[in-house]
Design an enzyme around this catalytic site. Structure first.
Site, PDB file in Angstrom:
ATOM      1  N   TYR A   7      -4.425   0.107  27.486  1.00 39.61           N
ATOM      2  CA  TYR A   7      -3.739   1.401  27.528  1.00 39.61           C
ATOM      3  C   TYR A   7      -2.851   1.583  26.306  1.00 39.61           C
ATOM      4  CZ  TYR A   7       0.696  -0.762  29.105  1.00 39.61           C
ATOM      5  OH  TYR A   7       1.846  -1.505  29.190  1.00 39.61           O
ATOM      6  N   CYS A   8      -2.626   2.849  25.954  1.00 42.05           N
ATOM      7  CA  CYS A   8      -1.661   3.214  24.919  1.00 42.05           C
ATOM      8  C   CYS A   8      -0.715   4.239  25.537  1.00 42.05           C
ATOM      9  CB  CYS A   8      -2.348   3.725  23.660  1.00 42.05           C
ATOM     10  SG  CYS A   8      -3.389   5.204  23.895  1.00 42.05           S
ATOM     11  N   TRP A   9      -0.171   5.142  24.731  1.00 44.06           N
ATOM     12  CA  TRP A   9       0.812   6.082  25.251  1.00 44.06           C
ATOM     13  C   TRP A   9       0.224   7.043  26.270  1.00 44.06           C
ATOM     14  CZ3 TRP A   9       5.658   6.801  26.157  1.00 44.06           C
ATOM     15  CH2 TRP A   9       6.163   8.080  26.385  1.00 44.06           C
TER      16      TRP A   9
ATOM     17  N   TYR B  37       0.086   4.869  29.405  1.00 43.78           N
ATOM     18  CA  TYR B  37       1.390   4.524  29.973  1.00 43.78           C
ATOM     19  C   TYR B  37       2.014   5.717  30.694  1.00 43.78           C
ATOM     20  CZ  TYR B  37       6.428   3.809  30.170  1.00 43.78           C
ATOM     21  OH  TYR B  37       7.741   3.748  30.599  1.00 43.78           O
TER      22      TYR B  37
END
Length: 346
Positions: free
Chosen positions: A94-96, A123
């Site tokens: 996952y990223c932002w 996130y």
């Protein structure tokens, strides 16, 4: 297909070997999915550089530079932290917001042959679930407070309740603060978001049909704020007040605060904060006790002169039950924990 989670309990049931956070180190440090490892595809400086180019110069150029940096950093991760992963390893990335950073890294992992997937919404989707649990939804658990004056070993009692099968929230451990002027456990507390992540995930793992024992706290522990979904039931909860001999409480504080005894400058700085409450003459007398190594006498005077009067002034509901402890020995606390569980449930 991106993996979607609709509740915090979904995380524990996901069929992945590891969760990877590819955001920058600063983003990870502020908060992350509990248990995730940090493998940033852009450093703090690289993320700032690409973002500036994207906003101020040219979006295509920013994406091209970003792609090159992601590829370079991904190669370093493959040759470093991920070098020992077997062919059957299955990560969730996952990223932002589940966009280019996690998508690019996941694609590389898939090309290697790993069954990697992306967390849908990144996130931000996880954070929304934390906010919903702590700010929007009512707490489904009954809260029972463990109350009492400073030094009555409330935190130790909680650990005994947990050892005997009771459900416990140790807020001070999560906040890394002991809830008083003498409270900081380390150099700094976690961020508010990180504290809330730990709290929300702990609550998600507890059985709503059984009570949760919590130490009575104010609405803030150090600089961290208790979210409303927990704070409201704490203000309305049944409470068990502990009382114990002052000498036993003083001895407990000496064991609970070894850092204050070992670090004279730290203790002196905290005593200095009490001048506004008790004046220079009284604090100078306490400093003299500390300098002489009379820590038991100092602890007892602080209980009687500072903590107990302040505790009495706090507006509280009458306790549902008061337990008088003859001592604060492990045997006494074990017996008290069993009594509480027998009366209120596991």
């Amino acid at each position: 297909m991106p993996v979607k989670i609709t509740s915090l309990t979904d995380l524990a049931a996901l069929p992945f070997d590891e969760i990877i956070d590819v955001r920058s180190p600063a983003e990870f440090a502020e908060d992350h999915v509990p248990g995730a490892i940090s493998l940033p595809v852009l450093s703090n400086e690289e993320r700032a550089k690409v973002g500036t180019i994207y906003v101020q110069e040219d979006r295509f150029l920013a994406r091209k530079i970003g792609a090159a940096l992601v590829a370079r950093n991904a190669a370093a991760h493959l040759q470093g932290p991920l070098a020992d992963r077997s062919g059957g390893w299955r990560p969730l990335v996952y990223c932002w917001r589940g966009g280019q950073r996690s998508g690019s890294f996941t694609s590389i992992l898939q090309q290697v042959g790993w069954r990697a997937d992306v967390l849908e919404g990144g996130y931000k989707s996880y954070r929304r679930l934390v906010v919903r649990a702590l700010y929007d939804d009512p707490l489904p658990h009954e809260v029972i407070l463990i109350d009492g004056g400073t030094g009555t070993a409330k935190t130790r009692l909680l650990s005994h309740i947990a050892e005997q099968g009771g459900q416990v929230l140790d807020l001070e451990a999560m906040a890394e603060h002991r809830g008083s002027l003498f409270g900081p456990m380390g150099k700094t507390q976690p961020s508010q978001k990180s504290f809330e992540s730990h709290l929300a995930m702990t609550l998600a793992g507890l059985d709503p049909s059984k009570p949760v024992y919590v130490e009575a706290e104010s609405s803030k522990i150090g600089r961290l704020i208790l979210p409303p979904s927990l704070w409201k039931p704490m203000t309305e909860a049944r409470s068990i007040a502990l009382v114990a001999p002052v000498s036993a409480r003083a001895a407990h504080l000496l064991n609970a605060y070894p850092d204050m005894i070992e670090d004279h400058e730290k203790l002196d700085a905290v005593l200095g904060m009490l001048v506004r409450y008790h004046g220079h003459e009284q604090v100078d007398a306490w400093r003299a006790l500390a300098k002489a190594g009379a820590f038991a006498s100092l602890a007892q005077q602080l209980i009687e002169t500072h903590y107990d009067p302040r505790y009495a002034r706090i507006s509280r509901q009458e306790p549902s039950e008061t337990i008088a402890l003859e001592s604060l020995s492990e045997a006494e606390l074990t017996k008290t924990a069993a009594r509480i569980i027998a009366s209120h449930g596991r």
